[in-house]
Scaffold this active site. Structure first.
Site, PDB file in Angstrom:
ATOM      1  N   PRO A 165     -15.423  -4.547   2.987  1.00 43.87           N
ATOM      2  CA  PRO A 165     -16.758  -4.953   3.436  1.00 43.87           C
ATOM      3  C   PRO A 165     -17.847  -3.980   3.009  1.00 43.87           C
ATOM      4  O   PRO A 165     -19.028  -4.326   3.019  1.00 43.87           O
ATOM      5  CB  PRO A 165     -16.613  -4.965   4.968  1.00 43.87           C
ATOM      6  CG  PRO A 165     -15.535  -3.963   5.251  1.00 43.87           C
ATOM      7  CD  PRO A 165     -14.575  -4.082   4.117  1.00 43.87           C
ATOM      8  N   LEU A 166     -17.431  -2.769   2.617  1.00 40.80           N
ATOM      9  CA  LEU A 166     -18.401  -1.784   2.120  1.00 40.80           C
ATOM     10  C   LEU A 166     -18.357  -1.725   0.597  1.00 40.80           C
ATOM     11  O   LEU A 166     -18.785  -0.733  -0.013  1.00 40.80           O
ATOM     12  CB  LEU A 166     -18.090  -0.404   2.717  1.00 40.80           C
ATOM     13  CG  LEU A 166     -18.197  -0.321   4.244  1.00 40.80           C
ATOM     14  CD1 LEU A 166     -17.667   1.012   4.764  1.00 40.80           C
ATOM     15  CD2 LEU A 166     -19.647  -0.538   4.697  1.00 40.80           C
ATOM     16  N   GLY A 185     -16.735   1.208  -0.740  1.00 38.20           N
ATOM     17  CA  GLY A 185     -17.538   2.414  -0.546  1.00 38.20           C
ATOM     18  C   GLY A 185     -18.874   2.362  -1.259  1.00 38.20           C
ATOM     19  O   GLY A 185     -19.823   3.047  -0.872  1.00 38.20           O
ATOM     20  N   PHE A 186     -18.989   1.516  -2.282  1.00 38.53           N
ATOM     21  CA  PHE A 186     -20.199   1.499  -3.117  1.00 38.53           C
ATOM     22  C   PHE A 186     -21.448   1.164  -2.303  1.00 38.53           C
ATOM     23  O   PHE A 186     -22.518   1.745  -2.511  1.00 38.53           O
ATOM     24  CB  PHE A 186     -20.024   0.475  -4.249  1.00 38.53           C
ATOM     25  CG  PHE A 186     -21.033   0.622  -5.347  1.00 38.53           C
ATOM     26  CD1 PHE A 186     -20.785   1.454  -6.422  1.00 38.53           C
ATOM     27  CD2 PHE A 186     -22.248  -0.056  -5.303  1.00 38.53           C
ATOM     28  CE1 PHE A 186     -21.725   1.613  -7.437  1.00 38.53           C
ATOM     29  CE2 PHE A 186     -23.191   0.093  -6.304  1.00 38.53           C
ATOM     30  CZ  PHE A 186     -22.924   0.929  -7.379  1.00 38.53           C
ATOM     31  N   TYR A 246       0.850  -1.190   0.000  1.00 34.00           N
ATOM     32  CA  TYR A 246       0.000   0.000   0.000  1.00 34.00           C
ATOM     33  C   TYR A 246       0.888   1.243   0.000  1.00 34.00           C
ATOM     34  O   TYR A 246       1.567   1.538   0.979  1.00 34.00           O
ATOM     35  CB  TYR A 246      -0.932   0.030   1.214  1.00 34.00           C
ATOM     36  CG  TYR A 246      -1.889  -1.139   1.330  1.00 34.00           C
ATOM     37  CD1 TYR A 246      -2.235  -1.915   0.219  1.00 34.00           C
ATOM     38  CD2 TYR A 246      -2.475  -1.475   2.542  1.00 34.00           C
ATOM     39  CE1 TYR A 246      -3.121  -2.982   0.329  1.00 34.00           C
ATOM     40  CE2 TYR A 246      -3.360  -2.536   2.663  1.00 34.00           C
ATOM     41  CZ  TYR A 246      -3.669  -3.284   1.548  1.00 34.00           C
ATOM     42  OH  TYR A 246      -4.538  -4.343   1.669  1.00 34.00           O
TER      43      TYR A 246
END
Ligand SMILES: NC(=O)c1ccc[n+]([C@@H]2O[C@H](COP(=O)([O-])OP(=O)(O)OC[C@H]3O[C@@H](n4cnc5c(N)ncnc54)[C@H](OP(=O)(O)O)[C@@H]3O)[C@@H](O)[C@H]2O)c1
Length: 330
Positions: A206-207, A210-211, A56
């Site tokens: 898990p989101l 963001g969507f 990252y």
């Protein structure tokens, strides 16, 4: 903050972790001050399970966490997870994967330095390397455990067969793979294997990057260099069709008095008691919002309604671009 135990090792972490990737890479501009505030706030509210990786940035995310740990003096408050195995050059170009034992050792030394710590609590192989037997890679990780450089071993995006083989070399504490309302491939074979072997699933993205929060209503919501614009699920063609699915769960969230992000995380928390989602955010307000998901109870009827409203077959587009897809679930 509630806690959950990972694997058979007794490693206890907050029921919701903090994904740190987007603080340094992939999702638009960086804001180190806001990210630092978020990391510190996480500790204040008991979110102690921080997730990073050497790739990252590359490297800058581990450096950021290292700086925050050093300046705050709060290393002992954190369960620190990082990963090795995806090689990138300084410009971020993808150079391949490696599970070679020498590479494992060198990567660990480098991560320890960047993080400024003497051990890593949970060390994952980020992607499987089909050219190196998993026994050799995990064997090298097991040596690092013996030397006290890492405490627990995890794999990311490994299939059920590899999990089984790896677990014969050394207990695998966690499998970190993509799992959310719109990514559910794990359910067929991998999750049952995890349950059988006592390996805890750590749900990344898990989101849905963001969507699934319903915050992003079109592609223009993203900065030009945002990686999500290259992801098939966010393509011109698929975006609105996928958004229609999110809109259906938005209604349920509203009726329960929670946000759509909280509903998406609560759904994951209800899948099994040792599963830990690691939502990513650079913002204190969203960290606090996501933490609130641990207080939400979903009835069997509500869980069934979510499945009915969000059928996995209706999701449009693969979860990674083609080249990255080839590295998954090997
Ligand atoms: N093992 C792997 O291969 C792998 C791959 C990907 C990710 N991961 C790990 O998993 C972590 C989480 O995944 P992720 O960051 O890809 O995706 P995610 O957690 O599904 O979503 C993160 C995105 O959602 C936004 N967001 C977060 N909370 C929100 C809320 N309550 N309302 C609206 N928007 C919200 C964030 O924006 P802001 O930052 O602007 O809030 C960010 O753009 C990463 O940080 C990384 O540590 C691992």
């Amino acid at each position: 903050m509630k806690t959950r135990k990972l694997g058979l090792s007794g490693l206890e972490v907050s029921a919701i972790g903090l994904g740190c990737m987007g603080m340094s890479d992939f999702y638009g501009h960086k804001d180190d001050q806001s990210s630092t505030d978020t990391l510190l706030k996480a500790l204040d509210i008991g979110i102690n399970f921080w997730d990073t990786a050497d790739m990252y940035g590359p490297h800058t995310n581990e450096q950021l966490l290292g700086k925050v740990l050093k300046e705050s003096g709060r290393r002992n408050d954190v369960v620190l997870a990082t990963k090795f195995g995806i090689k990138r050059d300084d410009e971020g170009q993808f150079l391949g994967v490696s599970g070679h034992p020498d590479y494992v050792r060198q990567s660990c030394e480098d991560s320890l330095k960047r993080l400024g710590v003497d051990h890593i609590d949970l060390y994952y192989q980020h992607r499987m390397d089909s050219t190196v037997p998993i026994e050799d890679t995990v064997g090298a990780m097991a040596d690092l455990v013996k030397e006290g450089k890492i405490r627990h071993i995890g794999l990311s995006e490994a299939n059920a067969g590899l999990l089984r083989r790896a677990n014969t070399v050394h207990p695998i504490t966690a499998l970190q793979s993509e799992y959310s309302l719109w990514t559910r491939e794990l359910e067929d074979e991998v999750l049952p294997t995890c349950r059988e072997l006592g390996i805890s699933p750590v749900a990344y993205s898990p989101l849905g990057r963001g969507f699934l929060t319903g915050t992003y209503r079109n592609r223009e919501a993203f900065e030009e260099n945002d990686w999500r614009l290259t992801n098939p699920r966010f393509s011109e063609e698929n975006f609105q069709r996928n958004l229609a699915l999110v809109e259906r769960v938005e209604e349920l969230a509203e009726s329960k008095g929670c946000t759509t992000a909280q509903l998406a995380l609560a759904w994951l928390l209800h899948q099994q008691p040792d599963l830990v989602p690691i939502p990513g955010t650079r913002k204190v307000s969203r960290l606090e919002e996501n933490a609130g998901a641990v207080e939400i109870t979903l009835s069997n009827e509500e869980l069934a309604k979510i499945m009915q409203d969000f059928p996995k077959e209706m999701v449009q587009g693969s979860r990674y671009p083609e080249m990255a897809m080839r590295l998954l679930n090997q």
